[in-house]
Scaffold this motif. Structure first.
Motif, PDB file in Angstrom:
ATOM      1  N   UNK A   8      -0.958  -2.691 -15.850  1.00  0.00           N
ATOM      2  CA  UNK A   8      -1.348  -1.448 -16.447  1.00  0.00           C
ATOM      3  C   UNK A   8      -2.322  -1.598 -17.515  1.00  0.00           C
ATOM      4  N   UNK A   9      -1.699  -2.277 -18.542  1.00  0.00           N
ATOM      5  CA  UNK A   9      -2.258  -2.209 -20.027  1.00  0.00           C
ATOM      6  C   UNK A   9      -3.362  -3.174 -19.986  1.00  0.00           C
ATOM      7  N   UNK A  10      -3.486  -4.129 -18.935  1.00  0.00           N
ATOM      8  CA  UNK A  10      -4.606  -5.086 -18.906  1.00  0.00           C
ATOM      9  C   UNK A  10      -5.709  -4.339 -18.096  1.00  0.00           C
ATOM     10  N   UNK A  11      -5.419  -3.216 -17.322  1.00  0.00           N
ATOM     11  CA  UNK A  11      -6.312  -2.605 -16.465  1.00  0.00           C
ATOM     12  C   UNK A  11      -6.661  -1.104 -17.175  1.00  0.00           C
ATOM     13  N   UNK A  12      -6.249  -0.879 -18.517  1.00  0.00           N
ATOM     14  CA  UNK A  12      -6.518   0.162 -18.982  1.00  0.00           C
ATOM     15  C   UNK A  12      -5.553   1.508 -18.721  1.00  0.00           C
ATOM     16  N   UNK A  13      -4.464   1.203 -17.914  1.00  0.00           N
ATOM     17  CA  UNK A  13      -3.680   2.367 -17.460  1.00  0.00           C
ATOM     18  C   UNK A  13      -2.454   2.255 -17.789  1.00  0.00           C
ATOM     19  N   UNK A  14      -2.135   1.977 -19.119  1.00  0.00           N
ATOM     20  CA  UNK A  14      -0.748   1.719 -19.890  1.00  0.00           C
ATOM     21  C   UNK A  14      -0.252   2.928 -19.941  1.00  0.00           C
ATOM     22  N   UNK A  15       1.056   3.139 -19.704  1.00  0.00           N
ATOM     23  CA  UNK A  15       1.798   4.420 -20.111  1.00  0.00           C
ATOM     24  C   UNK A  15       1.924   5.537 -18.682  1.00  0.00           C
ATOM     25  N   UNK A  16       1.080   5.207 -17.636  1.00  0.00           N
ATOM     26  CA  UNK A  16       0.869   5.994 -16.690  1.00  0.00           C
ATOM     27  C   UNK A  16       2.206   5.490 -15.446  1.00  0.00           C
ATOM     28  N   UNK A  17       2.814   6.571 -14.654  1.00  0.00           N
ATOM     29  CA  UNK A  17       3.607   6.355 -13.652  1.00  0.00           C
ATOM     30  C   UNK A  17       2.746   6.549 -12.299  1.00  0.00           C
ATOM     31  N   UNK A  18       1.583   6.959 -12.300  1.00  0.00           N
ATOM     32  CA  UNK A  18       1.024   6.993 -11.044  1.00  0.00           C
ATOM     33  C   UNK A  18      -0.137   6.219 -10.957  1.00  0.00           C
ATOM     34  N   UNK A  19      -0.037   4.855 -10.867  1.00  0.00           N
ATOM     35  CA  UNK A  19      -1.225   4.131 -11.011  1.00  0.00           C
ATOM     36  C   UNK A  19      -2.209   4.277  -9.863  1.00  0.00           C
ATOM     37  N   UNK A  20      -1.695   4.135  -8.768  1.00  0.00           N
ATOM     38  CA  UNK A  20      -2.752   4.055  -7.447  1.00  0.00           C
ATOM     39  C   UNK A  20      -3.945   3.303  -7.890  1.00  0.00           C
ATOM     40  N   UNK A  21      -3.975   2.300  -8.793  1.00  0.00           N
ATOM     41  CA  UNK A  21      -4.993   1.640  -8.963  1.00  0.00           C
ATOM     42  C   UNK A  21      -5.067   0.610  -7.865  1.00  0.00           C
ATOM     43  N   UNK A  22      -6.319   0.148  -7.655  1.00  0.00           N
ATOM     44  CA  UNK A  22      -6.616  -0.683  -6.617  1.00  0.00           C
ATOM     45  C   UNK A  22      -5.923  -1.983  -6.703  1.00  0.00           C
ATOM     46  N   UNK A  23      -5.602  -2.600  -7.937  1.00  0.00           N
ATOM     47  CA  UNK A  23      -4.748  -3.638  -8.141  1.00  0.00           C
ATOM     48  C   UNK A  23      -3.527  -3.497  -7.618  1.00  0.00           C
ATOM     49  N   UNK A  24      -3.003  -2.386  -7.731  1.00  0.00           N
ATOM     50  CA  UNK A  24      -1.504  -2.339  -7.568  1.00  0.00           C
ATOM     51  C   UNK A  24      -1.296  -1.993  -6.002  1.00  0.00           C
ATOM     52  N   UNK A  25      -2.293  -1.350  -5.497  1.00  0.00           N
ATOM     53  CA  UNK A  25      -2.489  -1.505  -3.773  1.00  0.00           C
ATOM     54  C   UNK A  25      -2.585  -2.664  -3.433  1.00  0.00           C
ATOM     55  N   UNK A  26      -3.388  -3.446  -3.643  1.00  0.00           N
ATOM     56  CA  UNK A  26      -3.600  -4.701  -3.306  1.00  0.00           C
ATOM     57  C   UNK A  26      -2.449  -5.533  -3.419  1.00  0.00           C
ATOM     58  N   UNK A  27      -1.950  -5.408  -4.743  1.00  0.00           N
ATOM     59  CA  UNK A  27      -0.690  -6.317  -4.831  1.00  0.00           C
ATOM     60  C   UNK A  27       0.425  -5.771  -4.025  1.00  0.00           C
ATOM     61  N   UNK A  28       0.664  -4.676  -3.900  1.00  0.00           N
ATOM     62  CA  UNK A  28       2.047  -4.087  -3.091  1.00  0.00           C
ATOM     63  C   UNK A  28       1.771  -4.298  -1.653  1.00  0.00           C
ATOM     64  N   UNK A  29       0.486  -4.456  -1.054  1.00  0.00           N
ATOM     65  CA  UNK A  29       0.217  -4.728   0.234  1.00  0.00           C
ATOM     66  C   UNK A  29       0.676  -6.115   0.357  1.00  0.00           C
ATOM     67  N   UNK A  30       0.054  -7.104  -0.576  1.00  0.00           N
ATOM     68  CA  UNK A  30       0.314  -8.603  -0.433  1.00  0.00           C
ATOM     69  C   UNK A  30       2.004  -8.684  -0.352  1.00  0.00           C
ATOM     70  N   UNK A  31       2.680  -7.953  -1.236  1.00  0.00           N
ATOM     71  CA  UNK A  31       4.206  -8.109  -1.340  1.00  0.00           C
ATOM     72  C   UNK A  31       4.692  -7.667   0.091  1.00  0.00           C
ATOM     73  N   UNK A  32       4.224  -6.593   0.470  1.00  0.00           N
ATOM     74  CA  UNK A  32       4.817  -5.850   1.705  1.00  0.00           C
ATOM     75  C   UNK A  32       4.484  -6.902   3.035  1.00  0.00           C
ATOM     76  N   UNK A  33       3.265  -7.609   3.070  1.00  0.00           N
ATOM     77  CA  UNK A  33       2.914  -8.510   4.097  1.00  0.00           C
ATOM     78  C   UNK A  33       3.782  -9.848   4.091  1.00  0.00           C
ATOM     79  N   UNK A  34       4.194 -10.130   3.008  1.00  0.00           N
ATOM     80  CA  UNK A  34       4.911 -11.493   2.819  1.00  0.00           C
ATOM     81  C   UNK A  34       6.368 -11.222   2.900  1.00  0.00           C
ATOM     82  N   UNK A  35       6.779 -10.011   2.611  1.00  0.00           N
ATOM     83  CA  UNK A  35       8.115  -9.627   2.825  1.00  0.00           C
ATOM     84  C   UNK A  35       8.366  -9.522   4.372  1.00  0.00           C
TER      85      UNK A  35
END
Length: 91
Positions: A8-35
């Motif tokens: 989040x800090x690298x993407x300019x969103x530090x300190x937020x609990x509501x990212x819904x940033x594309x990077x978090x969605x994509x990473x979450x999707x990759x984790x879910x897919x692998x799991x």
């Protein structure tokens, strides 16, 4: 938290609990897919990581920030490497 990298800090969103940033969605999707590919439930992954299953659900839906160190732990728990989870997400 010295020495930890926060996406989040690298993407300019530090300190937020509501990212819904594309990077978090994509990473979450990759984790879910692998799991899912490993035949593992969110609960099983959560237990391996010492976290609650709701935390895994929030990570997989991109609703929470995730540290690079957590990506490493998740990858290890899934028998993978962090770079594979982050391919197409970060680089």
């Amino acid at each position: 938290m010295a020495g930890m990298i926060d996406l989040a800090a690298l993407m300019g969103g530090a300190g937020t609990k509501e990212p819904i940033e594309p990077v978090y969605k994509a990473l979450g999707k990759a984790i879910a897919s692998l799991r899912e590919g490993r035949g593992m439930s969110q609960l099983e992954l959560a237990q391996k990581l010492g976290k609650g299953s709701s935390t895994i659900a929030e990570i997989e839906t991109g609703k929470t920030r995730i540290l690079v160190s957590d990506v490493e732990k998740i990858a290890e728990a899934l028998g993978s490497e962090p770079r594979l989870l982050m391919t197409g997400v970060w680089f």
